[in-house]
Design a protein around this motif. Structure first.
Motif, PDB file in Angstrom:
ATOM      1  N   MET A  94     -41.527  19.850  50.493  1.00 35.97           N
ATOM      2  CA  MET A  94     -41.519  19.690  49.038  1.00 35.97           C
ATOM      3  C   MET A  94     -40.303  20.380  48.412  1.00 35.97           C
ATOM      4  O   MET A  94     -39.689  19.839  47.495  1.00 35.97           O
ATOM      5  N   ILE A  95     -39.956  21.549  48.914  1.00 31.99           N
ATOM      6  CA  ILE A  95     -38.767  22.246  48.399  1.00 31.99           C
ATOM      7  C   ILE A  95     -37.529  21.395  48.634  1.00 31.99           C
ATOM      8  O   ILE A  95     -36.707  21.206  47.731  1.00 31.99           O
ATOM      9  N   LEU A 124     -37.311  18.137  49.160  1.00 35.74           N
ATOM     10  CA  LEU A 124     -37.335  16.905  48.368  1.00 35.74           C
ATOM     11  C   LEU A 124     -37.029  17.161  46.892  1.00 35.74           C
ATOM     12  O   LEU A 124     -36.319  16.384  46.257  1.00 35.74           O
ATOM     13  N   ARG A 125     -37.564  18.244  46.360  1.00 32.26           N
ATOM     14  CA  ARG A 125     -37.339  18.548  44.946  1.00 32.26           C
ATOM     15  C   ARG A 125     -35.917  19.037  44.675  1.00 32.26           C
ATOM     16  O   ARG A 125     -35.441  18.963  43.554  1.00 32.26           O
ATOM     17  N   ALA A 126     -35.232  19.534  45.697  1.00 33.66           N
ATOM     18  CA  ALA A 126     -33.865  20.025  45.510  1.00 33.66           C
ATOM     19  C   ALA A 126     -32.842  18.889  45.458  1.00 33.66           C
ATOM     20  O   ALA A 126     -31.723  19.079  44.984  1.00 33.66           O
ATOM     21  N   GLU A 127     -33.251  17.709  45.896  1.00 31.52           N
ATOM     22  CA  GLU A 127     -32.321  16.568  45.878  1.00 31.52           C
ATOM     23  C   GLU A 127     -31.885  16.279  44.441  1.00 31.52           C
ATOM     24  O   GLU A 127     -32.686  16.269  43.516  1.00 31.52           O
ATOM     25  N   GLN A 135     -28.539  24.541  43.772  1.00 31.74           N
ATOM     26  CA  GLN A 135     -28.961  24.633  45.166  1.00 31.74           C
ATOM     27  C   GLN A 135     -28.641  26.011  45.733  1.00 31.74           C
ATOM     28  O   GLN A 135     -29.454  26.584  46.465  1.00 31.74           O
TER      29      GLN A 135
END
Length: 133
Positions: free
Chosen positions: A99-100, A102-105, A112
């Protein structure tokens, strides 16, 4: 960098027993493979694979290794897949890590970096990297 079968097996062994100061010997590993998979691999054959004296496990031996380490049989022959790739894949199996990522994309490089600094600080607080020093 392409890795040999020996390098991949040794990396998988290191990963599986990373919680120990050093992994068990070949005899103990061969016993665990037989116990966990029902498939046989001899101590001597495992030693030959780990030292590079044999580099092409086939049949039941390949199935035993693949099943024991939770990898597809092709992993041992795909020279494009490295242990680092497999380590990343193992980390991404954890829901929170996935999840981390994916959410950082789409975040800026600056955001980042800030998130990475936060993760590094959390690892320090939880003393997760002390053994690596």
């Amino acid at each position: 960098m392409a890795e040999s079968v020996a390098e991949k097996i040794n990396a998988l062994i290191g990963e599986r027993w990373r919680h120990l100061p050093k992994p068990p010997g070949n005899a103990a590993i061969a016993r665990e493979i037989r116990r966990d998979t029902g498939l046989s691999i001899s101590t001597g054959y495992l030693w030959m694979l780990r030292t590079g004296q044999r580099g092409n496990p086939t049949g039941d031996r390949l199935q035993a290794l693949a099943k024991f380490f939770g990898r597809p049989p092709a992993y041992f022959f795909d020279h494009e897949v490295t242990s680092e790739d497999m380590e990343l894949a193992a980390c991404l199996r954890q829901h929170g890590v996935r999840m981390i990522a994916l959410r950082a994309e789409g975040l800026s490089e600056q955001s980042q970096r800030a998130i990475l600094e936060l993760v590094e600080r959390a690892r320090q607080l939880e003393k997760l990297d002390d053994a690596d020093d």
